[in-house]
Design a protein around this motif. Sequence first.
Motif, PDB file in Angstrom:
ATOM      1  N   ILE A 437       0.850  -1.203   0.000  1.00  8.73           N
ATOM      2  CA  ILE A 437       0.000   0.000   0.000  1.00  8.73           C
ATOM      3  C   ILE A 437       0.882   1.248   0.000  1.00  8.73           C
ATOM      4  CG2 ILE A 437      -1.686   1.332   1.326  1.00  8.73           C
ATOM      5  CD1 ILE A 437      -2.807  -1.318   2.383  1.00  8.73           C
ATOM      6  N   ALA A 438       1.940   1.229   0.808  1.00  9.50           N
ATOM      7  CA  ALA A 438       2.857   2.367   0.860  1.00  9.50           C
ATOM      8  C   ALA A 438       3.590   2.548  -0.468  1.00  9.50           C
ATOM      9  CB  ALA A 438       3.863   2.170   1.994  1.00  9.50           C
ATOM     10  N   ARG A 439       4.005   1.442  -1.073  1.00 10.20           N
ATOM     11  CA  ARG A 439       4.748   1.516  -2.339  1.00 10.20           C
ATOM     12  C   ARG A 439       3.924   2.188  -3.437  1.00 10.20           C
ATOM     13  NH1 ARG A 439       5.438   1.397  -7.260  1.00 10.20           N
ATOM     14  NH2 ARG A 439       6.674  -0.077  -8.490  1.00 10.20           N
ATOM     15  N   TYR A 440       2.598   1.987  -3.425  1.00 10.46           N
ATOM     16  CA  TYR A 440       1.739   2.521  -4.481  1.00 10.46           C
ATOM     17  C   TYR A 440       1.123   3.868  -4.123  1.00 10.46           C
ATOM     18  CZ  TYR A 440       2.328  -1.945  -6.800  1.00 10.46           C
ATOM     19  OH  TYR A 440       2.869  -3.053  -7.432  1.00 10.46           O
ATOM     20  N   HIS A 441       1.768   4.609  -3.206  1.00  9.53           N
ATOM     21  CA  HIS A 441       1.246   5.940  -2.908  1.00  9.53           C
ATOM     22  C   HIS A 441       1.596   6.936  -4.015  1.00  9.53           C
ATOM     23  CE1 HIS A 441       5.361   7.033  -1.447  1.00  9.53           C
ATOM     24  NE2 HIS A 441       4.985   8.262  -1.693  1.00  9.53           N
ATOM     25  N   ARG A 442       2.444   6.533  -4.945  1.00 13.95           N
ATOM     26  CA  ARG A 442       2.798   7.389  -6.085  1.00 13.95           C
ATOM     27  C   ARG A 442       3.185   6.513  -7.264  1.00 13.95           C
ATOM     28  NH1 ARG A 442       8.630   8.402  -6.415  1.00 13.95           N
ATOM     29  NH2 ARG A 442       8.238  10.459  -7.287  1.00 13.95           N
ATOM     30  N   LYS A 443       3.372   7.159  -8.408  1.00 13.82           N
ATOM     31  CA  LYS A 443       3.734   6.484  -9.658  1.00 13.82           C
ATOM     32  C   LYS A 443       2.650   5.499 -10.079  1.00 13.82           C
ATOM     33  CE  LYS A 443       7.653   8.675 -10.181  1.00 13.82           C
ATOM     34  NZ  LYS A 443       7.890   9.591 -11.326  1.00 13.82           N
ATOM     35  N   SER A 444       3.018   4.289 -10.499  1.00 14.04           N
ATOM     36  CA  SER A 444       2.034   3.384 -11.111  1.00 14.04           C
ATOM     37  C   SER A 444       1.078   2.794 -10.092  1.00 14.04           C
ATOM     38  CB  SER A 444       2.758   2.256 -11.848  1.00 14.04           C
ATOM     39  OG  SER A 444       3.367   1.386 -10.926  1.00 14.04           O
ATOM     40  N   CYS A 445      -0.059   2.325 -10.611  1.00 13.34           N
ATOM     41  CA  CYS A 445      -1.017   1.574  -9.793  1.00 13.34           C
ATOM     42  C   CYS A 445      -0.506   0.142  -9.639  1.00 13.34           C
ATOM     43  CB  CYS A 445      -2.386   1.564 -10.484  1.00 13.34           C
ATOM     44  SG  CYS A 445      -3.025   3.200 -10.903  1.00 13.34           S
ATOM     45  N   PRO A 446      -1.082  -0.642  -8.734  1.00 16.02           N
ATOM     46  CA  PRO A 446      -0.653  -2.035  -8.575  1.00 16.02           C
ATOM     47  C   PRO A 446      -0.771  -2.819  -9.881  1.00 16.02           C
ATOM     48  CG  PRO A 446      -2.062  -1.379  -6.752  1.00 16.02           C
ATOM     49  CD  PRO A 446      -2.102  -0.266  -7.744  1.00 16.02           C
ATOM     50  N   LYS A 447       0.280  -3.583 -10.206  1.00 18.63           N
ATOM     51  CA  LYS A 447       0.289  -4.390 -11.429  1.00 18.63           C
ATOM     52  C   LYS A 447       0.824  -5.779 -11.130  1.00 18.63           C
ATOM     53  CE  LYS A 447       0.891  -0.446 -14.546  1.00 18.63           C
ATOM     54  NZ  LYS A 447       1.784   0.217 -15.531  1.00 18.63           N
ATOM     55  N   ARG A 448       0.252  -6.769 -11.786  1.00 22.30           N
ATOM     56  CA  ARG A 448       0.641  -8.157 -11.556  1.00 22.30           C
ATOM     57  C   ARG A 448       2.094  -8.418 -11.934  1.00 22.30           C
ATOM     58  NH1 ARG A 448      -3.392 -11.568 -10.315  1.00 22.30           N
ATOM     59  NH2 ARG A 448      -5.530 -10.844 -10.585  1.00 22.30           N
ATOM     60  N   LYS A 449       2.657  -7.646 -12.821  1.00 21.64           N
ATOM     61  CA  LYS A 449       4.037  -7.877 -13.246  1.00 21.64           C
ATOM     62  C   LYS A 449       5.053  -7.409 -12.210  1.00 21.64           C
ATOM     63  CE  LYS A 449       4.659  -3.542 -15.832  1.00 21.64           C
ATOM     64  NZ  LYS A 449       4.988  -2.969 -17.159  1.00 21.64           N
ATOM     65  N   HIS A 450       4.604  -6.635 -11.218  1.00 29.72           N
ATOM     66  CA  HIS A 450       5.512  -6.145 -10.192  1.00 29.72           C
ATOM     67  C   HIS A 450       5.822  -7.254  -9.190  1.00 29.72           C
ATOM     68  CE1 HIS A 450       3.906  -1.776 -10.915  1.00 29.72           C
ATOM     69  NE2 HIS A 450       4.763  -2.169 -11.840  1.00 29.72           N
ATOM     70  N   ASP A 451       7.099  -7.474  -8.935  1.00 31.37           N
ATOM     71  CA  ASP A 451       7.508  -8.536  -8.001  1.00 31.37           C
ATOM     72  C   ASP A 451       6.916  -8.336  -6.618  1.00 31.37           C
ATOM     73  OD1 ASP A 451       8.973  -9.791  -9.948  1.00 31.37           O
ATOM     74  OD2 ASP A 451      10.893  -8.889  -9.358  1.00 31.37           O
ATOM     75  N   ASN A 452       6.924  -7.084  -6.141  1.00 33.10           N
ATOM     76  CA  ASN A 452       6.420  -6.826  -4.793  1.00 33.10           C
ATOM     77  C   ASN A 452       4.941  -7.182  -4.673  1.00 33.10           C
ATOM     78  OD1 ASN A 452       6.635  -4.056  -6.389  1.00 33.10           O
ATOM     79  ND2 ASN A 452       4.796  -3.929  -5.112  1.00 33.10           N
ATOM     80  N   TYR A 453       4.183  -6.932  -5.713  1.00 36.26           N
ATOM     81  CA  TYR A 453       2.745  -7.246  -5.712  1.00 36.26           C
ATOM     82  C   TYR A 453       2.531  -8.755  -5.732  1.00 36.26           C
ATOM     83  CZ  TYR A 453      -2.195  -6.948  -7.121  1.00 36.26           C
ATOM     84  OH  TYR A 453      -3.569  -7.074  -7.196  1.00 36.26           O
ATOM     85  N   ARG A 454       3.359  -9.454  -6.512  1.00 34.66           N
ATOM     86  CA  ARG A 454       3.246 -10.916  -6.581  1.00 34.66           C
ATOM     87  C   ARG A 454       3.686 -11.578  -5.283  1.00 34.66           C
ATOM     88  NH1 ARG A 454       5.752 -10.488 -11.713  1.00 34.66           N
ATOM     89  NH2 ARG A 454       7.609 -11.501 -10.841  1.00 34.66           N
ATOM     90  N   ASN A 455       4.467 -10.875  -4.468  1.00 40.59           N
ATOM     91  CA  ASN A 455       4.915 -11.438  -3.195  1.00 40.59           C
ATOM     92  C   ASN A 455       3.771 -11.649  -2.215  1.00 40.59           C
ATOM     93  OD1 ASN A 455       7.596 -11.655  -3.873  1.00 40.59           O
ATOM     94  ND2 ASN A 455       8.179  -9.685  -2.999  1.00 40.59           N
ATOM     95  N   ILE A 456       2.621 -11.003  -2.463  1.00 32.08           N
ATOM     96  CA  ILE A 456       1.456 -11.204  -1.609  1.00 32.08           C
ATOM     97  C   ILE A 456       0.790 -12.499  -2.054  1.00 32.08           C
ATOM     98  CG2 ILE A 456      -0.697 -10.230  -0.740  1.00 32.08           C
ATOM     99  CD1 ILE A 456       0.269  -7.502  -1.655  1.00 32.08           C
ATOM    100  N   SER A 457       0.913 -13.531  -1.234  1.00 37.01           N
ATOM    101  CA  SER A 457       0.424 -14.856  -1.624  1.00 37.01           C
ATOM    102  C   SER A 457      -1.095 -14.955  -1.603  1.00 37.01           C
ATOM    103  CB  SER A 457       1.012 -15.928  -0.701  1.00 37.01           C
ATOM    104  OG  SER A 457       0.691 -15.655   0.651  1.00 37.01           O
ATOM    105  N   SER A 458      -1.742 -14.117  -0.825  1.00 37.40           N
ATOM    106  CA  SER A 458      -3.189 -14.202  -0.648  1.00 37.40           C
ATOM    107  C   SER A 458      -3.929 -13.255  -1.607  1.00 37.40           C
ATOM    108  CB  SER A 458      -3.553 -13.860   0.798  1.00 37.40           C
ATOM    109  OG  SER A 458      -4.927 -13.636   0.941  1.00 37.40           O
ATOM    110  N   LYS A 459      -4.890 -13.798  -2.328  1.00 38.40           N
ATOM    111  CA  LYS A 459      -5.716 -12.964  -3.213  1.00 38.40           C
ATOM    112  C   LYS A 459      -6.490 -11.921  -2.404  1.00 38.40           C
ATOM    113  CE  LYS A 459      -6.418 -16.604  -6.675  1.00 38.40           C
ATOM    114  NZ  LYS A 459      -7.414 -17.484  -7.352  1.00 38.40           N
ATOM    115  N   THR A 460      -6.890 -12.320  -1.196  1.00 36.23           N
ATOM    116  CA  THR A 460      -7.638 -11.399  -0.333  1.00 36.23           C
ATOM    117  C   THR A 460      -6.817 -10.152  -0.033  1.00 36.23           C
ATOM    118  OG1 THR A 460      -8.845 -13.218   0.685  1.00 36.23           O
ATOM    119  CG2 THR A 460      -8.756 -11.140   1.918  1.00 36.23           C
TER     120      THR A 460
END
Length: 548
Positions: A437-460
């Motif tokens: 959430i902190a990482r996406y306070h600026r620049k791009s929106c959350p994207k599946r190609k981002h490693d940090n976003y994929r690190n969240i194992s839970s879809k929830t």
Amino acid sequence: MTNQSRTSLLQDPTISYDRTLAAIDVGTNSIHMVVVNIKPALPSFTVVAKEKATVRLGDRDPKTGYLTPAAMDRATQALRRCQQLADSLRVDDLVAVATSAVREAPNGRDFLQQIEEELGLTINLISGQEEARRIYLGVLSGVAFDNEPHAIVDIGGGSTELILGDGREPRFLSSTKVGAVRLSAKFVTTDPISDSEFNYLQAYVRGMLERPADDLRSHLQADEPCHLVGTSGTIEALATLHAREHTGAVPDPLHGYSFSLEDLHEIVDQLRQMEYSDRCALPGMNERRAEIILPGAIILQEAMTLLKIPTLSVCERALREGVVVDWMLHHGLIEDRLRFQSSIRERSVLQTVQKFRINLSSAECIAHHALSLFDQTQEILHDYGDEERELLWAAAMLHNCGHFVSHGSHHKHSYYLIRNTDLLGFTEVEIETIANIARYHRKSCPKRKHDNYRNISSKTYRRIVDQLSPLLRLAVALDRRQRGAIAKLELTPHLEKGTILLHLSPHDPGDDCALELWSLDNKKDCFEAEYALQLVPILDTASSSPSI
């Protein structure tokens, strides 16, 4: 944010009736479950039932470090039995945590996701520091510290926790990668153990524990007496051996039973001369414990030697009871001697704010705006509650910590710092969510190609990032000059028209807030894309509003 609003993040005042809670500890050697009846009026809990299965998740593939299919299957079956027992006892809530083996395995998070899909059971992965904190809570619930320092040693299958506290805040928390299963698999190939393997194992354990033991002792004042408490199956097994040898009977319960370092030396000398079959034949020793009892005894021997505390008392409460206490704290049910732990999440975040020299007034202003947006969109754009609200607050307070590294790409630095900082009271997936959430306070929106976003194992939790990070972006925009220009915001949704009005009241009626409005226009795209609404800001300069 006021102290009252911070406290409300952690408390659920509606729980005033008895509850039945199941707590599961998915460890390296065993899976333990305890079912307790909680009485909020006291507050206290009593154990209703216990379940244990030795599944050896720590028997990982020696080449890859992966959890093996056989171990995962054993764990799955054990967890299914735990669920069935919990259901039969009609528990109101079930909390599960995983520790060392799952933490370190490359496929550990995949295993937790598999369990969630197959059993519908969410298991929270916790860090070593958080594991130590919850062990401390468990011991506190069963031992009267009387404001005197107590060192705690907990020997697990994959790690050993050394803890120091006096009944209030823990003075020292540590988790070291020395555990009975780990050492047995890595160093013991002879039966009985050869002198060379024994000496090497002893030296290895001493080397691994020397630093945390010294650090723990550094938190004691000169000549300050310190008691030693031991928890875990290994220590209980050693206490059982000692009791049979010296008294002829094993006390039930073992809680409070004591033995000395000198006595432990004798037990170790006996165990090192025994073959596996001889250890299995010891009264009360099961086959699984017989495999790992000697490495576990060596860990305890070296810990007591390095801590320079000659006597240990057994505590039968540990991590799983700490999970229960943490749940009670999180729901505002404890206000007595453990009250200092009830705001651990808040204080851990604020300590991190200080550590990375974050502008506190601006962070609190942005957190205020973010929570206002959260509250006003609740049950309109999302159905999240107090737990998700707290994650948003933490992300808002920490979103700018990346400036500690550099201004360029500081949002990415913020992700890294939050992800690798011990935020006590949070699980691994919660920390990962806060960091995203902190990482996406600026620049791009959350994207599946981002490693940090994929690190969240839970879809929830990925969905939480999707829906809450746009609120943080708007809040950041509203404090663009970091001077609290916006005193109040009010949302008016017109969902049928596909718009939502954002009324803004400046502190100074003469302030046109041009920079905030410009920043808002540049940061509203993620919000509009996520919620399929057009955000229309309206600056109300008719009157000023009270300060935050």
